[in-house]
Design a protein around this motif. Sequence first.
Motif, PDB file in Angstrom:
ATOM      1  N   GLY A  34       0.795  -1.225   0.000  1.00  0.00           N
ATOM      2  CA  GLY A  34       0.000   0.000   0.000  1.00  0.00           C
ATOM      3  C   GLY A  34       0.823   1.268   0.000  1.00  0.00           C
ATOM      4  N   VAL A  43      -4.214  -0.354  -2.511  1.00  0.00           N
ATOM      5  CA  VAL A  43      -5.262  -0.754  -1.582  1.00  0.00           C
ATOM      6  C   VAL A  43      -5.668   0.487  -0.788  1.00  0.00           C
ATOM      7  CG1 VAL A  43      -4.560  -3.161  -1.401  1.00  0.00           C
ATOM      8  CG2 VAL A  43      -3.569  -1.478   0.140  1.00  0.00           C
ATOM      9  N   ILE A  46      -4.433  -0.454   4.122  1.00  0.00           N
ATOM     10  CA  ILE A  46      -3.618  -1.658   4.226  1.00  0.00           C
ATOM     11  C   ILE A  46      -3.925  -2.441   5.496  1.00  0.00           C
ATOM     12  CG2 ILE A  46      -1.665  -0.509   5.346  1.00  0.00           C
ATOM     13  CD1 ILE A  46      -1.553  -3.362   2.725  1.00  0.00           C
ATOM     14  N   THR A  48      -6.875  -2.735   7.112  1.00  0.00           N
ATOM     15  CA  THR A  48      -8.118  -3.477   6.894  1.00  0.00           C
ATOM     16  C   THR A  48      -7.897  -4.617   5.912  1.00  0.00           C
ATOM     17  OG1 THR A  48      -9.425  -1.481   7.308  1.00  0.00           O
ATOM     18  CG2 THR A  48     -10.521  -3.294   6.145  1.00  0.00           C
ATOM     19  N   TYR A  49      -7.111  -4.356   4.896  1.00  0.00           N
ATOM     20  CA  TYR A  49      -6.798  -5.376   3.896  1.00  0.00           C
ATOM     21  C   TYR A  49      -6.081  -6.559   4.545  1.00  0.00           C
ATOM     22  CZ  TYR A  49      -5.020  -7.394  -0.479  1.00  0.00           C
ATOM     23  OH  TYR A  49      -4.734  -8.246  -1.511  1.00  0.00           O
ATOM     24  N   ASN A  50      -5.097  -6.265   5.380  1.00  0.00           N
ATOM     25  CA  ASN A  50      -4.336  -7.339   6.019  1.00  0.00           C
ATOM     26  C   ASN A  50      -5.164  -8.092   7.053  1.00  0.00           C
ATOM     27  OD1 ASN A  50      -1.956  -7.072   4.576  1.00  0.00           O
ATOM     28  ND2 ASN A  50      -1.044  -5.626   6.008  1.00  0.00           N
ATOM     29  N   ASN A  52      -8.284  -8.744   6.802  1.00  0.00           N
ATOM     30  CA  ASN A  52      -9.089  -9.683   6.012  1.00  0.00           C
ATOM     31  C   ASN A  52      -8.253 -10.883   5.586  1.00  0.00           C
ATOM     32  OD1 ASN A  52     -11.506 -10.491   4.537  1.00  0.00           O
ATOM     33  ND2 ASN A  52     -10.393  -9.927   2.684  1.00  0.00           N
TER      34      ASN A  52
END
Length: 263
Positions: A34, A43, A46, A48-50, A52
């Motif tokens: 990110g 993204v 990052i 929130t992405y990680n 998930n």
Amino acid sequence: MLELNKVYQGDCLKLIEEIDSESVDLIVCDGPYGVTTNEWDKVIDIQTYNLNLIKIFSRVLKPGGALYLFGKDDCIDFIDYRPFLRLNRKIIWYQPSRLAQGRLNYTNNYDLIAYFSKGKAKTFNLDDIRVPQLVELEHRLRCEKVPSVINGQYGKTKFNDEGKNPGDVWGDIKQLTYKSKELISRDLLNTIQKPEKLIERIVKASSNPGDIVLDPFSGVGTTFAVCKKLNRNFIGFEINPDYIQITNERIRKIELEREYSLF
């Protein structure tokens, strides 16, 4: 369950649904950071992405299985990963020779590798990843005789001639450079391709021969190459077909070298 020792083309978030629950021993995840302008690195958040990813990975990991998640210093800040995995250590991959130099802030000289496990880690092969002792033997032996050491929590820890634990700051493994023999393309430098020594340490530490290793962002197949050499099974996901072709060629070369060495 997907076929082992193969890289599948597509989005890892969809492909991972085809992996059986609690079937993977180790996940090596070098995905988006990110921080760059590359399309694959865009993204919105990052953390929130990680989070998930961690949630998804927890399903496929065996009890005691490990996840190594690459990122920058804030890659797992502000998220609660505890319902899914246990954070064992934040490893600093230290790179003091990076070319980029900050003018308005301190230069970032490291990447973070977050080492998780599903419950207590079942595998940690310390003897396979020892590094040279930095303390002279005479000094170390003298320290071991101090009463507070002898009677303390770590009183049974002794000097090991085979080397020491590498610790959580890895400055002994350098980034690839333009002159690195294993570098496949200059376009991959410091973004897609990591040095084999780095992945080798992770694979040796947290898996055993015959185990299943998942790389959801396979890139040009460094994890696959390491697993092939160390007799681990592998599943990879990669959205770029050109990278998959590079990976397959890389693995075929390893197989040919192995066959040649038998003669």
